[in-house]
Write a protein that holds these residues in place. Structure first.
Motif, PDB file in Angstrom:
ATOM      1  N   VAL A 177       0.829  -1.210   0.000  1.00 13.37           N
ATOM      2  CA  VAL A 177       0.000   0.000   0.000  1.00 13.37           C
ATOM      3  C   VAL A 177       0.860   1.255   0.000  1.00 13.37           C
ATOM      4  CG1 VAL A 177      -1.904   1.184   1.182  1.00 13.37           C
ATOM      5  CG2 VAL A 177      -1.739  -1.299   1.279  1.00 13.37           C
ATOM      6  N   GLY A 178       2.116   1.135   0.427  1.00 13.49           N
ATOM      7  CA  GLY A 178       2.990   2.304   0.514  1.00 13.49           C
ATOM      8  C   GLY A 178       2.848   3.034   1.827  1.00 13.49           C
ATOM      9  N   LEU A 179       2.687   2.289   2.914  1.00 17.02           N
ATOM     10  CA  LEU A 179       2.538   2.910   4.227  1.00 17.02           C
ATOM     11  C   LEU A 179       3.880   3.345   4.804  1.00 17.02           C
ATOM     12  CD1 LEU A 179       0.020   0.371   5.835  1.00 17.02           C
ATOM     13  CD2 LEU A 179      -0.499   2.425   4.496  1.00 17.02           C
ATOM     14  N   LEU A 180       4.961   2.691   4.392  1.00 20.56           N
ATOM     15  CA  LEU A 180       6.280   2.937   4.960  1.00 20.56           C
ATOM     16  C   LEU A 180       7.276   3.343   3.882  1.00 20.56           C
ATOM     17  CD1 LEU A 180       6.501  -0.281   7.185  1.00 20.56           C
ATOM     18  CD2 LEU A 180       5.759   1.984   7.930  1.00 20.56           C
ATOM     19  N   THR A 181       8.259   4.126   4.278  1.00 22.02           N
ATOM     20  CA  THR A 181       9.381   4.418   3.391  1.00 22.02           C
ATOM     21  C   THR A 181      10.315   3.210   3.400  1.00 22.02           C
ATOM     22  OG1 THR A 181      10.749   5.391   5.127  1.00 22.02           O
ATOM     23  CG2 THR A 181       9.193   6.853   3.998  1.00 22.02           C
ATOM     24  N   ASP A 182      11.251   3.180   2.470  1.00 21.22           N
ATOM     25  CA  ASP A 182      12.203   2.071   2.423  1.00 21.22           C
ATOM     26  C   ASP A 182      13.024   1.991   3.706  1.00 21.22           C
ATOM     27  OD1 ASP A 182      11.322   1.394  -0.089  1.00 21.22           O
ATOM     28  OD2 ASP A 182      12.920   2.480  -1.147  1.00 21.22           O
ATOM     29  N   THR A 183      13.399   3.145   4.236  1.00 17.25           N
ATOM     30  CA  THR A 183      14.178   3.174   5.477  1.00 17.25           C
ATOM     31  C   THR A 183      13.369   2.625   6.643  1.00 17.25           C
ATOM     32  OG1 THR A 183      15.433   5.091   4.714  1.00 17.25           O
ATOM     33  CG2 THR A 183      15.451   4.641   7.087  1.00 17.25           C
ATOM     34  N   GLU A 184      12.117   3.070   6.750  1.00 15.39           N
ATOM     35  CA  GLU A 184      11.243   2.591   7.823  1.00 15.39           C
ATOM     36  C   GLU A 184      11.006   1.094   7.702  1.00 15.39           C
ATOM     37  OE1 GLU A 184       8.624   6.713   8.391  1.00 15.39           O
ATOM     38  OE2 GLU A 184       7.926   5.115   7.057  1.00 15.39           O
ATOM     39  N   GLY A 205      12.999  -1.116   6.303  1.00 14.00           N
ATOM     40  CA  GLY A 205      14.229  -1.824   6.651  1.00 14.00           C
ATOM     41  C   GLY A 205      14.439  -1.916   8.150  1.00 14.00           C
ATOM     42  N   THR A 206      14.192  -0.812   8.853  1.00 20.25           N
ATOM     43  CA  THR A 206      14.354  -0.794  10.314  1.00 20.25           C
ATOM     44  C   THR A 206      13.372  -1.741  10.983  1.00 20.25           C
ATOM     45  OG1 THR A 206      15.079   1.524  10.223  1.00 20.25           O
ATOM     46  CG2 THR A 206      14.333   0.678  12.361  1.00 20.25           C
ATOM     47  N   LEU A 207      12.114  -1.692  10.527  1.00 19.71           N
ATOM     48  CA  LEU A 207      11.089  -2.560  11.100  1.00 19.71           C
ATOM     49  C   LEU A 207      11.395  -4.028  10.824  1.00 19.71           C
ATOM     50  CD1 LEU A 207       8.314  -2.953  12.450  1.00 19.71           C
ATOM     51  CD2 LEU A 207       7.269  -2.650  10.195  1.00 19.71           C
ATOM     52  N   SER A 208      11.817  -4.323   9.606  1.00 26.50           N
ATOM     53  CA  SER A 208      12.133  -5.700   9.233  1.00 26.50           C
ATOM     54  C   SER A 208      13.248  -6.261  10.094  1.00 26.50           C
ATOM     55  CB  SER A 208      12.517  -5.762   7.756  1.00 26.50           C
ATOM     56  OG  SER A 208      12.819  -7.084   7.370  1.00 26.50           O
ATOM     57  N   ALA A 209      14.272  -5.458  10.362  1.00 24.98           N
ATOM     58  CA  ALA A 209      15.385  -5.913  11.205  1.00 24.98           C
ATOM     59  C   ALA A 209      14.903  -6.218  12.622  1.00 24.98           C
ATOM     60  CB  ALA A 209      16.472  -4.849  11.229  1.00 24.98           C
ATOM     61  N   LEU A 210      14.023  -5.357  13.147  1.00 24.32           N
ATOM     62  CA  LEU A 210      13.482  -5.568  14.488  1.00 24.32           C
ATOM     63  C   LEU A 210      12.674  -6.861  14.552  1.00 24.32           C
ATOM     64  CD1 LEU A 210      12.728  -4.663  17.382  1.00 24.32           C
ATOM     65  CD2 LEU A 210      10.837  -3.357  16.358  1.00 24.32           C
ATOM     66  N   ILE A 211      11.808  -7.065  13.574  1.00 22.83           N
ATOM     67  CA  ILE A 211      10.944  -8.245  13.568  1.00 22.83           C
ATOM     68  C   ILE A 211      11.747  -9.528  13.408  1.00 22.83           C
ATOM     69  CG2 ILE A 211       9.202  -9.453  12.178  1.00 22.83           C
ATOM     70  CD1 ILE A 211       7.809  -6.834  11.774  1.00 22.83           C
ATOM     71  N   LYS A 212      12.740  -9.501  12.547  1.00 23.95           N
ATOM     72  CA  LYS A 212      13.566 -10.697  12.347  1.00 23.95           C
ATOM     73  C   LYS A 212      14.319 -11.065  13.615  1.00 23.95           C
ATOM     74  CE  LYS A 212      14.189 -10.234   7.345  1.00 23.95           C
ATOM     75  NZ  LYS A 212      15.137  -9.937   6.251  1.00 23.95           N
ATOM     76  N   GLU A 213      14.793 -10.058  14.342  1.00 27.13           N
ATOM     77  CA  GLU A 213      15.508 -10.318  15.583  1.00 27.13           C
ATOM     78  C   GLU A 213      14.580 -10.955  16.614  1.00 27.13           C
ATOM     79  OE1 GLU A 213      18.171 -10.674  18.615  1.00 27.13           O
ATOM     80  OE2 GLU A 213      18.496 -10.414  16.462  1.00 27.13           O
ATOM     81  N   ILE A 214      13.363 -10.414  16.749  1.00 24.27           N
ATOM     82  CA  ILE A 214      12.400 -10.981  17.696  1.00 24.27           C
ATOM     83  C   ILE A 214      11.998 -12.390  17.273  1.00 24.27           C
ATOM     84  CG2 ILE A 214      10.096 -10.725  18.702  1.00 24.27           C
ATOM     85  CD1 ILE A 214      10.411  -7.698  18.369  1.00 24.27           C
ATOM     86  N   SER A 215      11.766 -12.587  15.976  1.00 22.67           N
ATOM     87  CA  SER A 215      11.378 -13.909  15.465  1.00 22.67           C
ATOM     88  C   SER A 215      12.471 -14.936  15.755  1.00 22.67           C
ATOM     89  CB  SER A 215      11.121 -13.836  13.957  1.00 22.67           C
ATOM     90  OG  SER A 215      10.057 -12.955  13.654  1.00 22.67           O
ATOM     91  N   ARG A 216      13.722 -14.544  15.536  1.00 25.29           N
ATOM     92  CA  ARG A 216      14.838 -15.462  15.787  1.00 25.29           C
ATOM     93  C   ARG A 216      14.949 -15.788  17.268  1.00 25.29           C
ATOM     94  NH1 ARG A 216      19.263 -15.474  18.066  1.00 25.29           N
ATOM     95  NH2 ARG A 216      19.031 -13.264  18.636  1.00 25.29           N
ATOM     96  N   LYS A 217      14.842 -14.759  18.109  1.00 21.79           N
ATOM     97  CA  LYS A 217      14.975 -14.958  19.548  1.00 21.79           C
ATOM     98  C   LYS A 217      13.855 -15.830  20.104  1.00 21.79           C
ATOM     99  CE  LYS A 217      13.717 -11.651  22.296  1.00 21.79           C
ATOM    100  NZ  LYS A 217      13.648 -10.376  23.048  1.00 21.79           N
ATOM    101  N   GLN A 218      12.643 -15.625  19.621  1.00 27.51           N
ATOM    102  CA  GLN A 218      11.476 -16.319  20.156  1.00 27.51           C
ATOM    103  C   GLN A 218      11.127 -17.602  19.397  1.00 27.51           C
ATOM    104  OE1 GLN A 218      10.209 -15.518  22.896  1.00 27.51           O
ATOM    105  NE2 GLN A 218      10.453 -13.330  23.241  1.00 27.51           N
ATOM    106  N   SER A 219      11.827 -17.883  18.293  1.00 19.78           N
ATOM    107  CA  SER A 219      11.526 -19.055  17.452  1.00 19.78           C
ATOM    108  C   SER A 219      10.059 -19.059  17.025  1.00 19.78           C
ATOM    109  CB  SER A 219      11.855 -20.356  18.209  1.00 19.78           C
ATOM    110  OG  SER A 219      13.235 -20.435  18.482  1.00 19.78           O
ATOM    111  N   CYS A 220       9.585 -17.898  16.635  1.00 23.94           N
ATOM    112  CA  CYS A 220       8.195 -17.742  16.189  1.00 23.94           C
ATOM    113  C   CYS A 220       8.175 -16.647  15.121  1.00 23.94           C
ATOM    114  CB  CYS A 220       7.300 -17.369  17.362  1.00 23.94           C
ATOM    115  SG  CYS A 220       5.531 -17.260  16.967  1.00 23.94           S
ATOM    116  N   ASP A 221       7.707 -16.985  13.927  1.00 20.53           N
ATOM    117  CA  ASP A 221       7.702 -16.044  12.818  1.00 20.53           C
ATOM    118  C   ASP A 221       6.712 -14.910  13.072  1.00 20.53           C
ATOM    119  OD1 ASP A 221       9.107 -15.569  10.549  1.00 20.53           O
ATOM    120  OD2 ASP A 221       8.108 -17.071   9.309  1.00 20.53           O
ATOM    121  N   ILE A 222       7.177 -13.672  12.946  1.00 18.62           N
ATOM    122  CA  ILE A 222       6.313 -12.496  13.066  1.00 18.62           C
ATOM    123  C   ILE A 222       6.257 -11.831  11.696  1.00 18.62           C
ATOM    124  CG2 ILE A 222       5.970 -10.280  14.209  1.00 18.62           C
ATOM    125  CD1 ILE A 222       7.639 -11.378  16.547  1.00 18.62           C
TER     126      ILE A 222
END
Length: 282
Positions: A43-50, A52-69
């Motif tokens: 939809v274009g809700l986020l900029t590329d920078t936003e 990227g930052t969000l994706s990094a946060l989610i991947k870190e939580i997903s890895r730590k918790q062993s649950c895909d977000i």
């Protein structure tokens, strides 16, 4: 040289045959390295920078918790008449999301109208069903909807990610958030309550002091004799008169099925897999 070339071709053929016989491990590794997007913004809700930052946060939580977000935002027309629950479940299933043997995960799906309003659905699978109960999903929905209404999508998704981390941590400890065990309100609400009480006390003291100052000529009396005129009251008749009655009614508590309404309700997606979930509008 020509003979050497033939020998080299034969060796390569034998090597490839062996790899095929043992299950093509190199091809498997390559397939496993294909990266799935945890933030899909159509939809274009986020900029590329936003993003990227969000994706990094989610991947870190997903890895730590062993649950895909996973967070997905699509135009409402893309659902093509399908309800958002089924669309979210299918998106999770057919795009290969989920971590571990039970494909644990949670997906936030936004179906956006052109005016910025729309619907959201939270789909859970595997351990996600245990960690995110019906009451927990409602709580997370209440936390993100105010930001969705304000069109603050960065904060919406950050709050969602933080809530997921908190809920998964609590579940791993053995006490998932549920009906009688929900997250406590942020400290700032307690601080606001204290400020309101102090302000009320101060205002009350000022009002009482002002009223007291106006009554400074009044002195306490030892009896009420000064306010009674001698011989002014004669009691000629005495009787009891019923005036009114006070009746208090309480609603009868409604019966609920199950053990207090807690836990996660589950349904089956088109792929035959079990999902939990819940959602609403914004």
């Amino acid at each position: 040289m020509r003979h050497f070339r033939y020998v080299w071709i034969i060796v390569m053929c034998l090597f490839l045959s062996v790899m095929a016989a043992v299950g093509q491990p190199f091809l498997r590794v390559e397939a496993e390295e294909v990266e799935r997007l945890n933030v899909v913004d159509e939809v274009g809700l986020l900029t590329d920078t936003e993003k990227g930052t969000l994706s990094a946060l989610i991947k870190e939580i997903s890895r730590k918790q062993s649950c895909d977000i996973v967070i997905v935002a699509v135009p409402a027309r893309q659902l093509n008449g399908q309800n958002i629950q089924d669309y979210a479940d299918d998106y999770f299933d057919y795009n290969g999301y989920g971590i571990g043997s039970d494909a644990s995960g949670i997906l936030l799906m936004l179906s956006m109208d052109e005016d910025g309003h729309g619907k959201y659905w939270i789909s859970t699978h595997g351990y996600g069903i245990t960690a995110f109960t019906d009451a927990g999903i409602d709580y997370i929905g209440d936390a993100i909807v105010p930001y969705l209404k304000e069109k603050d999508y960065v904060e919406t998704f950050n709050v969602f990610a933080e809530q997921c981390d908190d809920f998964l941590t609590k579940a791993r400890e053995g006490t998932p958030y549920d009906v009688n065990n929900m997250p406590k309100e942020p400290f700032e609400w307690g601080l606001k309550l204290v400020i309101a009480l102090v302000a009320g006390i101060v205002i009350g003291l000022i009002v009482v002091s002002t009223m007291r100052a106006k009554l400074k000529t009044v002195r306490p009396a030892k009896s009420a004799a000064n306010y009674i005129r001698t011989g002014s009251m004669h009691l000629t008749r005495q009787s009891d008169i019923f005036l009114y009655r006070n009746v208090t009614r309480h609603a009868r508590p409604k019966e609920t099925s199950g053990s207090g309404g807690g836990g996660s309700s589950v349904h089956t997606s088109s792929s035959g897999r079990s999902h939990g979930g819940g959602g609403g509008s914004f």
